[in-house]
Design a protein around this motif. Sequence first.
Motif: not given
Lengths: 423, 171, 334
Positions: C25, C126, C129, C146, C149, C187, C191, C216-217
């Motif tokens: 992302d 997350g 991150h 992770d 995600h 995911r 992306l 939304q992707y």
Amino acid sequence: MKISIHGARVIDPASALDRTCDIHIEHGRIVALGEAPAGFAAEQQIAAHGLVAAPGLVDLAVSLREPGYSRKGTIASETRAAAAGGVTSLCCPPQTKPVLDTPAVVELTLDRAVAANHTRVFPIGALTKGLAGEQLAELVALRDAGCVAFTNGLAPLLDNRVLGRALEYAATFDLTVVFTSQDADLAAGGLAHEGPTASFLGLTGIPETAETVALARDLLLVEQSGVRAHFSQISSARGAEMIAAAQARGLPVTADVALYQLILTDEALAGFSSLYHVQPPLRSRRDRDGLRAALQSGVIGAIASHHQPHEPDAKLAPFGATEPGISSVEILLPLALTLVEDGLLDLPTLLARLASGPAQALGLPVGRLAVGEAADLTLFDPNASTLAGERWLSRGGNSPFLGHCLPGAVRYTLQGGRISHEG
Amino acid sequence: MTLPDPAVLLAQMAADLRAHLARRGIHEPHFVGIHTGGVWVARALLAQLGQAEAPLGTLNVSFYRDDFSQHGLHPQVRPSALPFEVEGRHLVLIDDVLMSGRTVRAALNALFDYGRPASVTLVCLLDLDARELPIRADVLGATLSLAADQRVKLHGPAPLALELQTLAASH
Amino acid sequence: MTPTDAKRPLQLNDQGQLRHFLSLDGLPRELLTEILDTADSFLEVGARAVKKVPLLRGKTVCNVFFENSTRTRTTFELAAKRLSADVITLNVSTSSTSKGETLTDTLRNLEAMAADMFVVRHADSGAAHFIAEHVCPHVAVINGGDGRHAHPTQGMLDMLTIRRHKGGFENLSVAIVGDILHSRVARSNMLALKTLGCPDIRVIGPKTLLPIGVEQYGVRAYTDLAAGLKDVDVVIMLRLQRERMQGGLLPSEGEFYRLYGLSEQRLALAKPDAIVMHPGPINRGVEIESAVADGAQSVILNQVTYGIAIRMAVLSMAMSGQQAQRQLEQGDAQ
């Protein structure tokens, strides 16, 4: 002690008072507004020109964390923080250790609160023993010890039948039950509002229906039992609509919303900051707008901080491993003033939602600034600003607003005519 | 200063290389050019030697440079491709400009990870006389002395041309 | 009023180079292309006699796996070793009662032992991150997966597979099939495909396994496999985990296979030269028929080779980016 406060703009929402005048206090009560009584010689004078005098804020949900969670907070530290936020009366929930389900724990809490002497504390007792959802707590004994209402928080009851009977029992004695409506099964394992943000971040979602399904059931059982009910921490627009519909039907239910739910949305979760991990979760913009509308119309009559302080470790882990909650009472008034700044409410209405509205919801004998009432009030400068965190009294540093410049600054908080905070 | 004409240099280099290989008794060496300029020079040299069809190895030395700690991975050039065995073979390694010698050092390390060559003969178009390591070309087109703020750039692949560049003022 | 957090991208240094690799992302197309190009060079290394380059010589790479994985762990180990790094692997089982050392303490101890880079796999979305932001900002953190995600190295190796077998992304039609809801691979793939310019990205599965707001992707959702597979160039099958049969998501593996399994007949709906991919490990007969998994159109085994090259690329680029940032900061300090 005799105190005179000079030149403030005095706002009492309950009586629609809004004028600049002096306030005179004696023996902890307001004895006059405007001209001092004959022969009144103030021992302390407070110059309050340019300030607003409002009833001390009444916060229906402040976790004091004592007994049992002293790393997160104590009665002394959190009531002190509350006074800094303009609060003079607060309700503490029963999720302590031990749970607030016996008169002994109530007495301990009240003793400590009185000893600390920063705010009035009105405990909310557990609806069931240990909050385990099976056996009723001794509600009448708890009431006699000082509990003003009862709740089971987010913990589910064993089944709907037990819930229905608990409400009928409470109704027998005219006790108020506070609901945080969330269906445990639909919310199981959830960390964030079920929606595009949670999907993108890979966080298990809590659907809106977790709130509305529980709310539907709760409202029907409230209607059937006739119990006095307050719905706490509504998080969805649809939930607010359901409350409005119930009120329109004549059901005398009240509701509050967490201040941060009126400001933040689930978009804040991008970046996985655990500071935004709360339960019930931050929801979408549409939900925030619906909550704001309900606040404006008065369907939601109270704003509460839903203060949940935590020690640093509780938030220093990957999102799913952190504990939910925001430390929020210390900046209650300045953060709430942003709603006036945004044009959502005018100042008197905001103060109604922060003082008289909450007091009325739970039938508390506070929240008014009038002759004969206790001198519980907060004096703030609407034109100054507060740098959140510059001075921080709560044990919980878990606030996403630290470092933000917020409108307004609390100059004095008085409880029973005694200064509990000076800023 | 006038820069030499690569075409003229190459003719001389081809002759010098033939003589050098004969002296050493090396027959049928494999040619390897260092990306990117060395590959251009290698092709031109093979053409001069009448061996335009001979297999040419191309070497990307960016994974062997000694300045990874300071400058990291450089923008990518094409991957290495050696279409022959290195083990036990005589190699002719070709680069365009010999300056500090570090590129050649990296190239030797890279070659040795393919196998153990019998020998490596180094051919360079230009030597800028700015060595920092004891590396010397066996066959050289020309030596140039530049001022501290000057660089020379080879344009290619055909025709090959040299350009003198002045570096921008120090940052 | 909404509080705004700092918008500095966590993964990039001040020059826009990779310093952590956490998620695809927000990474620009040029950077993803650079990763693919670098990986191409490393593929060549893997084909030689000496499959090593000295790029990370003397550096220590710590694989810290809070979630079990043999496949990802071994490819990261192999990648680090081919870069001449020293490798430590820690398998930390996550106990739900969380006794013992906190995540923060585990990693800070390793950092104190002079780990230069962490590869982390964790069950919480997350986690990578969190580590990059709060625990070790100056040590390169590579996300080995992770929660649900992201699995960015898998995403990139899938892209390398597509690029090597199909040439590019501009005219491609790609279908991702299966449990999209729980898949970090899906995911990351969505992306990556979007950033690299793939115009037709499809996700296929029952509604219970499609995340809310998947559009939304920039993808199209299909619940009908036949419709979704029509004329696609690439089919990426996702693994279906046993646990999904509980909780009302799916009735049985059998029904899933009948509706969404990739059989030879279903594959015939795609283009004749379509490639079949799978992040592994495969559940034969659940999401994919053996004949397809082992068939001519399958590139599943190639994906493993590409995975080593991609991980070598990411490890070296992130190390390089951290060093560049350190120098920048030291330079500023003077």
